[in-house]
Write a protein that holds these residues in place. Sequence first.
Motif, PDB file in Angstrom:
ATOM      1  N   ARG A   1       0.665  -0.897   0.430  1.00 31.42           N
ATOM      2  CA  ARG A   1       0.314   0.040  -0.289  1.00 31.42           C
ATOM      3  C   ARG A   1       0.485   1.209  -0.331  1.00 31.42           C
ATOM      4  N   LEU A   2       2.034   1.220   1.044  1.00 30.63           N
ATOM      5  CA  LEU A   2       3.197   2.144   0.849  1.00 30.63           C
ATOM      6  C   LEU A   2       3.937   2.346  -0.332  1.00 30.63           C
ATOM      7  N   LYS A   3       3.830   1.267  -0.990  1.00 32.33           N
ATOM      8  CA  LYS A   3       4.862   1.241  -2.396  1.00 32.33           C
ATOM      9  C   LYS A   3       3.727   1.616  -3.804  1.00 32.33           C
ATOM     10  N   ALA A   4       2.936   1.577  -2.688  1.00 29.94           N
ATOM     11  CA  ALA A   4       1.284   2.361  -4.509  1.00 29.94           C
ATOM     12  C   ALA A   4       1.479   3.313  -4.114  1.00 29.94           C
ATOM     13  N   LEU A   5       2.070   4.494  -3.037  1.00 29.31           N
ATOM     14  CA  LEU A   5       1.783   5.438  -3.155  1.00 29.31           C
ATOM     15  C   LEU A   5       3.084   5.881  -4.354  1.00 29.31           C
TER      16      LEU A   5
ATOM     17  N   ASP B   1      13.710  19.672  -0.945  1.00 31.06           N
ATOM     18  CA  ASP B   1      12.026  20.666  -1.242  1.00 31.06           C
ATOM     19  C   ASP B   1      11.017  20.460  -0.385  1.00 31.06           C
ATOM     20  N   ASN B   2      11.122  20.974   0.655  1.00 33.97           N
ATOM     21  CA  ASN B   2       9.883  21.265   1.700  1.00 33.97           C
ATOM     22  C   ASN B   2       8.550  20.390   0.794  1.00 33.97           C
ATOM     23  N   ARG B   3       8.504  21.286  -0.371  1.00 34.96           N
ATOM     24  CA  ARG B   3       6.757  20.729  -0.419  1.00 34.96           C
ATOM     25  C   ARG B   3       7.070  19.130  -1.283  1.00 34.96           C
ATOM     26  N   VAL B   4       7.790  18.795  -1.578  1.00 34.43           N
ATOM     27  CA  VAL B   4       7.970  17.171  -1.197  1.00 34.43           C
ATOM     28  C   VAL B   4       8.191  16.895  -0.076  1.00 34.43           C
ATOM     29  N   MET B   5       9.169  17.472   0.551  1.00 36.78           N
ATOM     30  CA  MET B   5       8.615  16.770   2.214  1.00 36.78           C
ATOM     31  C   MET B   5       7.733  16.631   2.949  1.00 36.78           C
ATOM     32  N   VAL B   6       6.641  17.858   2.837  1.00 37.04           N
ATOM     33  CA  VAL B   6       5.140  17.714   3.145  1.00 37.04           C
ATOM     34  C   VAL B   6       4.451  16.672   2.215  1.00 37.04           C
ATOM     35  N   ALA B   7       4.739  16.690   0.979  1.00 37.55           N
ATOM     36  CA  ALA B   7       3.602  16.206   0.423  1.00 37.55           C
ATOM     37  C   ALA B   7       4.118  14.444   0.381  1.00 37.55           C
ATOM     38  N   PHE B   8       5.373  14.240   0.826  1.00 36.61           N
ATOM     39  CA  PHE B   8       5.043  12.759   1.228  1.00 36.61           C
ATOM     40  C   PHE B   8       5.350  12.747   2.651  1.00 36.61           C
TER      41      PHE B   8
END
Length: 586
Positions: free
Chosen positions: A248-252, A402-409
């Motif tokens: 399920r995590l890998k599908a993200l 990148d803060n946006r990448v970190m937040v989205a993740f």
Amino acid sequence: MLFRSLSFLLVVALMFGAMRSLKIIAAIVITLVAGLVITTAAGALLVGTLNPISVAFGAMFLGMAVDFGIQVSVRFREERFRAPDLAEAMRRCAAFIWAPLSLAAITTAVGFFAFVPTEYSGVSDLGLIAGAGMLIALFLNLTLLPALLALFKPPGEAESVGYRHMAPVDDFLLKHRKGVMIACGLIALAGLITLPQLRFDFNPLNLRDQKTESVATFIDLSADPDTTPYTAEILAPSLDAAATLVPRLKALPEVARVVTLASFVPENQVEKVEIVEDAAQIYGLTLDDPSVKDAPTREETRQSLTDAADKLRTVGSSAVGDPSAVRLENALGKLLAADAPSFGRVETTLIKGLQPRLDSLRLAMHPKEVVLDELPDELKRDWISADGRARVQVFPRGDARDNRVMVAFGEAVRRLAPDAVGPSITIPDSGRTVVDAFVRAGISATIAITILLAIVLRRVYDVVMVLVPLVFSALLTSLTCVLIDMPINFANIISLPMLLGVGVAFLIYYVVNWRKGISGPLQSSLTRAVLFSALTTAAAFGTLAMSSHPGTAAMGTLLAIALFYMLASTMILSPALLGPVPKQNA
């Protein structure tokens, strides 16, 4: 040290420009030092240990206390011009200054005390110490500073300390006050529209000097998806539960890979073992050759290197010479010319490390099937707890710096596992905690200041005249930060409470003078005091903008920008808003 020296020289020069008397400057400095010592002791009693945010009380105290000292001293100079007798000038100064100074100090203290109920202890402690510091500064500037001035007996004044040449500007602002207010309103609207674009940079790495070796190494590791520290950690009830969660995590789309203890058991082991066994049949005789010669001597090694250099020289000098062969030949020449210790270090690095690599390769040529239960206990302890819970480590896709990448993740992982932790989750959360604390404290401080002003001034119009320029300067600061792409961060956000206090004090002085019927505000001694107070504070902390440390530079830059707009708002918008002095006070 350079910035401290430059800051000190600028402060002294500006104070001399405002006072024109070393005796008055000495009185102010002694009062400042005494206040800072007493406030530090009070802080130790009130909160005990300081933290990275509450320690900023020192900057706030100096920024506000120097304003109080300049206000008293400039007014004293003005009264000394009107009344040459020192005692009489001091009495007239006290009669004039105590009310606006007390209102400014108490209002600022109330604003700081409004930070105390905040859940974030750093902000709460800062509000408590800074609020107490304002009351201490008020007491000392109404007692110790006048006593020092009387003791030092500075010379009298030959002329008024106001700015008579500012009369045309006063007339212009009064005549065109509607135009000034409309122009300021349009600028404020632009600031309000762009306010949602103001960013908060919550990544503490961006506050460090990225040219230092440690930070540069950390950045390189962070950029590698396999070594990035910006991961998420999940504690599953068991290894089977972790295995259910992994797909399920890998599908993200935000997830690059997921690691559990089972990840250390290779897949398709039978096929892989067959491939390695085939390779062992080819290379095994070479790796396991029993007729291994003894290690070469130092002279044999040098001779081999000499022969290699000769061959490289031939290749490099041929018609189709290879530049890389020339570079390698030159490198070998330098090595052969090196002294014995240097040659020995290279020999150890290049030659003696070969045997362990060969041993590792021999071991790899004889694989056996890896079983989960047979994994080393040291490894198991890192991934399975004593009660059977299993650790799941999730790596982000893309550059997590990148803060946006970190937040989205982080948000994507927490949708599946609300209890997930790790740097990619805790770092943004800590940023939100700090921002929420300062926003709530700022709102509480504004409400408390408004209530106190309403009680003291007793006129809604006068209260609005204090708050509107304050809001205008804040919107201008926000607009500028958006335009130059300068985010708010953990460093420069600490300066915002001090700017609130400075702005409130400046505006109170103008409103109180206006209520007293003093026309021509820019011509008065008050403008001299406000101007040099702002410049002194900017010199004390604005030089931080030249620091090579990004966090320190960000604090200095924001302070300089905000102080400039605070000063402009006080000296341009405030006179236009106030308009002609009230007839009953004229």
